[in-house]
Design a protein around this motif. Structure first.
Motif, PDB file in Angstrom:
ATOM      1  N   LYS A   1     -27.496  -9.430 -53.546  1.00  0.00           N
ATOM      2  CA  LYS A   1     -26.339 -10.656 -53.635  1.00  0.00           C
ATOM      3  C   LYS A   1     -25.259 -10.165 -53.887  1.00  0.00           C
ATOM      4  O   LYS A   1     -24.917  -9.112 -54.837  1.00  0.00           O
ATOM      5  N   ASN A   2     -24.000 -10.957 -53.470  1.00  0.00           N
ATOM      6  CA  ASN A   2     -23.418 -10.664 -53.757  1.00  0.00           C
ATOM      7  C   ASN A   2     -22.516  -9.028 -53.136  1.00  0.00           C
ATOM      8  O   ASN A   2     -21.865  -8.364 -54.465  1.00  0.00           O
ATOM      9  N   VAL A   3     -23.360  -8.920 -52.434  1.00  0.00           N
ATOM     10  CA  VAL A   3     -22.630  -7.213 -51.628  1.00  0.00           C
ATOM     11  C   VAL A   3     -21.438  -7.324 -51.010  1.00  0.00           C
ATOM     12  O   VAL A   3     -21.099  -7.997 -49.918  1.00  0.00           O
ATOM     13  N   TRP A   4     -20.540  -6.178 -51.391  1.00  0.00           N
ATOM     14  CA  TRP A   4     -19.329  -5.881 -50.510  1.00  0.00           C
ATOM     15  C   TRP A   4     -19.557  -4.246 -50.834  1.00  0.00           C
ATOM     16  O   TRP A   4     -20.768  -3.050 -51.361  1.00  0.00           O
ATOM     17  N   LYS A   5     -19.248  -4.297 -48.884  1.00  0.00           N
ATOM     18  CA  LYS A   5     -19.034  -2.229 -48.995  1.00  0.00           C
ATOM     19  C   LYS A   5     -17.753  -2.626 -48.190  1.00  0.00           C
ATOM     20  O   LYS A   5     -17.903  -2.850 -46.720  1.00  0.00           O
ATOM     21  N   LEU A   6     -16.681  -1.560 -48.954  1.00  0.00           N
ATOM     22  CA  LEU A   6     -14.998  -1.744 -48.254  1.00  0.00           C
ATOM     23  C   LEU A   6     -15.129  -0.209 -48.138  1.00  0.00           C
ATOM     24  O   LEU A   6     -15.790   0.918 -48.854  1.00  0.00           O
ATOM     25  N   PHE A   7     -14.653  -0.079 -46.904  1.00  0.00           N
ATOM     26  CA  PHE A   7     -14.007   1.403 -46.515  1.00  0.00           C
ATOM     27  C   PHE A   7     -12.372   1.919 -46.642  1.00  0.00           C
ATOM     28  O   PHE A   7     -11.439   0.612 -46.795  1.00  0.00           O
ATOM     29  N   GLY A   8     -11.822   2.847 -47.521  1.00  0.00           N
ATOM     30  CA  GLY A   8     -10.077   2.566 -47.846  1.00  0.00           C
ATOM     31  C   GLY A   8     -10.453   3.378 -49.093  1.00  0.00           C
ATOM     32  O   GLY A   8     -10.881   4.359 -49.242  1.00  0.00           O
ATOM     33  N   ALA A   9      -9.202   3.663 -49.129  1.00  0.00           N
ATOM     34  CA  ALA A   9      -8.408   3.740 -50.426  1.00  0.00           C
ATOM     35  C   ALA A   9      -9.270   4.093 -51.637  1.00  0.00           C
ATOM     36  O   ALA A   9      -9.890   5.516 -52.473  1.00  0.00           O
ATOM     37  N   SER A  10      -9.055   3.406 -52.044  1.00  0.00           N
ATOM     38  CA  SER A  10      -9.598   2.573 -53.621  1.00  0.00           C
ATOM     39  C   SER A  10     -10.441   2.111 -53.670  1.00  0.00           C
ATOM     40  O   SER A  10      -9.931   0.605 -54.183  1.00  0.00           O
ATOM     41  N   PRO A  11     -11.682   1.809 -53.316  1.00  0.00           N
ATOM     42  CA  PRO A  11     -12.071   0.130 -52.968  1.00  0.00           C
ATOM     43  C   PRO A  11     -12.689  -0.195 -54.123  1.00  0.00           C
ATOM     44  O   PRO A  11     -12.833  -0.866 -53.648  1.00  0.00           O
ATOM     45  N   GLN A  12     -13.312   0.338 -55.037  1.00  0.00           N
ATOM     46  CA  GLN A  12     -13.575  -0.750 -56.261  1.00  0.00           C
ATOM     47  C   GLN A  12     -13.036  -1.100 -56.141  1.00  0.00           C
ATOM     48  O   GLN A  12     -11.967  -2.500 -57.300  1.00  0.00           O
ATOM     49  N   ARG A  13     -11.888  -0.100 -57.054  1.00  0.00           N
ATOM     50  CA  ARG A  13     -10.043  -1.270 -57.417  1.00  0.00           C
ATOM     51  C   ARG A  13      -9.884  -2.033 -56.549  1.00  0.00           C
ATOM     52  O   ARG A  13      -9.262  -3.321 -57.824  1.00  0.00           O
ATOM     53  N   TYR A  14      -9.376  -1.904 -55.489  1.00  0.00           N
ATOM     54  CA  TYR A  14      -9.325  -3.083 -54.676  1.00  0.00           C
ATOM     55  C   TYR A  14     -10.351  -4.041 -54.733  1.00  0.00           C
ATOM     56  O   TYR A  14      -9.531  -5.828 -54.989  1.00  0.00           O
ATOM     57  N   LEU A  15     -11.716  -4.268 -54.672  1.00  0.00           N
ATOM     58  CA  LEU A  15     -12.640  -5.195 -54.908  1.00  0.00           C
ATOM     59  C   LEU A  15     -12.628  -5.963 -56.480  1.00  0.00           C
ATOM     60  O   LEU A  15     -11.968  -7.005 -56.125  1.00  0.00           O
ATOM     61  N   THR A  16     -11.768  -4.442 -57.160  1.00  0.00           N
ATOM     62  CA  THR A  16     -11.130  -5.623 -59.301  1.00  0.00           C
ATOM     63  C   THR A  16     -10.891  -6.393 -58.903  1.00  0.00           C
ATOM     64  O   THR A  16     -10.827  -7.272 -59.347  1.00  0.00           O
ATOM     65  N   ASN A  17      -9.583  -6.123 -58.125  1.00  0.00           N
ATOM     66  CA  ASN A  17      -8.781  -6.675 -58.080  1.00  0.00           C
ATOM     67  C   ASN A  17      -8.067  -7.707 -57.753  1.00  0.00           C
ATOM     68  O   ASN A  17      -6.678  -8.424 -56.820  1.00  0.00           O
ATOM     69  N   MET A  18      -9.094  -8.163 -56.788  1.00  0.00           N
ATOM     70  CA  MET A  18      -9.275  -8.679 -55.252  1.00  0.00           C
ATOM     71  C   MET A  18      -7.897 -10.034 -54.911  1.00  0.00           C
ATOM     72  O   MET A  18      -9.383 -10.704 -56.331  1.00  0.00           O
ATOM     73  N   THR A  19      -7.480 -11.157 -54.826  1.00  0.00           N
ATOM     74  CA  THR A  19      -7.499 -12.652 -54.774  1.00  0.00           C
ATOM     75  C   THR A  19      -8.943 -12.462 -54.370  1.00  0.00           C
ATOM     76  O   THR A  19      -9.146 -12.643 -53.025  1.00  0.00           O
ATOM     77  N   PRO A  20      -9.325 -13.827 -55.303  1.00  0.00           N
ATOM     78  CA  PRO A  20     -11.028 -14.118 -54.203  1.00  0.00           C
ATOM     79  C   PRO A  20     -10.208 -15.537 -52.695  1.00  0.00           C
ATOM     80  O   PRO A  20      -8.966 -15.622 -52.781  1.00  0.00           O
TER      81      PRO A  20
END
Length: 342
Positions: free
Chosen positions: A11-30
Motif C-alpha cells: 500500500k502506497n509503497v515508495w522506494k527512493l534512492f538519494g541522500a536523505s530519502p525518508q526526510r525528502y518523502l516526508t516533506n515532498m509536495t504531493p
C-alpha cells in the motif's frame, strides 16, 4: 484458480534512492512527477505503488529496463527497505520484522530465481539443489531425498551427478528452479529467469514452468520485459513505468482496454484474438436467454474461430472449467475481434 485472499499486500509503497530519502518523502509536495523528483536529486525506484498478490496467483510485473519492476520485487522480500508505505506478507508487516524473523520468512516461505543462475560450479546438480536445505541444517538423508524429488519434477532425472559446466543453459535454469523449489516456498519470486535463453529453449522453459504451476499452485511474482511472455504466463499483468504501475489487470483486459497510452503501445502489435479468452469477452448473463452447448471460457477467440464462423447463434453461453455457465458471448463481437470490424 487463484484465491482472492492476498498473500502480499503493498500500500502506497515508495522506494527512493538519494541522500536523505525518508526526510525528502516526508516533506515532498504531493503530485511530484518522476522527473520532478529526479531534478531534486532522487530516483523513485518505486513510486506510490499499491498492489496485492492473491494466493495461488501468478502476477507478472513487466516494463522496460529501469521501470522499477526488480526494485518492487526486492521490496516485497525486503531485500530493499522501503522509504514509505506498507508491505504485508501473510498479514505480517515485513518492515516491523527483526532480522531473525525476516531470515525465517525468507527461509521457510520464499523462493527466489534470478536471471543469473548462480550455481556453485564445483558442486553437482544434486548438491546444488540440496544446498539451501544444507544451509537450513536439514539432515543429509532428508535433503538428498528432497533434492532428488525436485530434480525429477523439473525433468533432470539422470543428471544428478553432472556439474553445471556439463549442462546446457536451459538445464542450468532448471537446476536453479529446482534449488528454489527444494525449500517448498509458498511464495516464489522470479526475476527474468528465462531472458538469457535462446527463443526455442525459452519457450520450452515457459511450457515447463506452466506445468509446474499447474501441479504446485504457488503464489508467484514473475518479472519480465517480454510482453509475449507476460501474456502467456500471467493471471494478471502489472505494467510499470518510472517506478509506478500504469495498469494491473488480466491479459484480456490489458489487451482489450489499455488504461494509458503507454500500455496501449505494448498491445498495438498483438493479435488480440490469440490472447483474449471467451470469458474475457463475455458479458454477465443478467437474464439473457441462452440455448445450446456452452463454449469453453478458457479458450481463446482464435481457438474458437471455426465454431464462431459456423455457429449461427447470436449469443453463445460461456462455461467455466467445471461446466457452469458464467456469461454470454455476443457472436458478432467475437467475429469482429477475429476478422476485424465490418
Amino acid at each position: 484458480m487463484p484465491s482472492t485472499s492476498p498473500v502480499i499486500s503493498a500500500k502506497n509503497v515508495w522506494k527512493l534512492f538519494g541522500a536523505s530519502p525518508q526526510r525528502y518523502l516526508t516533506n515532498m509536495t504531493p503530485g511530484r512527477s518522476y522527473d520532478d523528483i529526479r531534478a531534486d536529486g532522487y530516483i523513485a525506484g518505486v513510486k506510490d505503488v499499491s498492489i496485492e498478490v492473491g494466493r495461488g496467483e501468478m502476477l507478472v510485473i513487466m516494463g522496460l529496463s529501469g521501470s522499477g519492476k526488480s526494485t518492487l520485487v526486492r521490496c516485497f522480500s525486503r531485500l530493499h527497505d522501503i522509504t514509505g508505505g506498507t508491505i504485508e506478507v501473510e498479514g505480517q508487516d515485513i518492515m516491523a520484522m527483526d532480522e531473525r524473523e525476516l531470515i525465517e520468512l525468507r527461509r521457510n516461505k520464499m523462493g527466489m530465481v534470478f536471471q543469473s543462475f548462480g550455481l556453485l560450479p564445483h558442486r553437482t546438480v544434486l548438491d546444488n539443489v540440496a544446498f539451501p536445505l544444507e544451509m537450513r541444517g536439514q539432515d543429509r538423508h532428508e535433503r538428498r531425498a528432497r533434492a532428488l524429488e525436485v530434480i525429477q519434477l523439473v525433468g533432470l532425472e539422470g543428471r544428478e551427478e553432472y556439474f553445471p559446466r556439463e549442462l546446457s543453459g536451459g538445464q542450468q535454469q532448471r537446476v536453479g528452479i529446482a534449488r528454489s523449489l527444494a525449500i517448498e516456498p509458498d511464495i516464489w519470486f522470479l526475476d527474468e529467469p528465462f531472458s538469457a535463453l535462446d527463443p526455442l529453449i525459452r519457450r520450452e522453459m515457459q511450457d515447463e514452468f506452466l506445468r509446474l504451476q499447474e501441479m504446485l499452485g504457488k503464489t508467484i511474482v514473475f518479472i519480465t520485459h517480454d510482453f509475449d511472455e507476460a501474456l502467456r504466463l500471467a493471471d494478471r499483468i502489472a505494467i510499470m513505468r518510472n517506478g509506478a504501475v500504469e495498469q494491473c489487470d488480466t491479459p484480456d483486459q490489458i489487451v482489450m482496454n489499455p488504461a494509458t497510452e503507454y500500455v496501449a503501445k505494448f498491445t498495438e502489435e498483438i493479435d488480440k484474438a490469440r490472447v483474449v479468452h471467451a470469458r474475457g469477452l463475455a458479458s454477465p448473463l443478467n437474464g439473457t436467454a441462452v440455448e445450446g452447448t456452452a463454449i469453453d471460457g478458457g479458450a481463446t477467440i482464435h481457438n474458437l474461430a471455426r465454431l464462431l464462423i459456423n455457429d449461427t447463434r447470436a449469443h453463445l453461453p460461456v462455461a467455466d472449467a467445471k461446466g457452469a455457465v458464467t456469461g454470454v458471448l455476443q457472436r458478432q463481437k467475437a467475429l469482429d475481434l477475429l476478422l476485424g470490424d465490418a
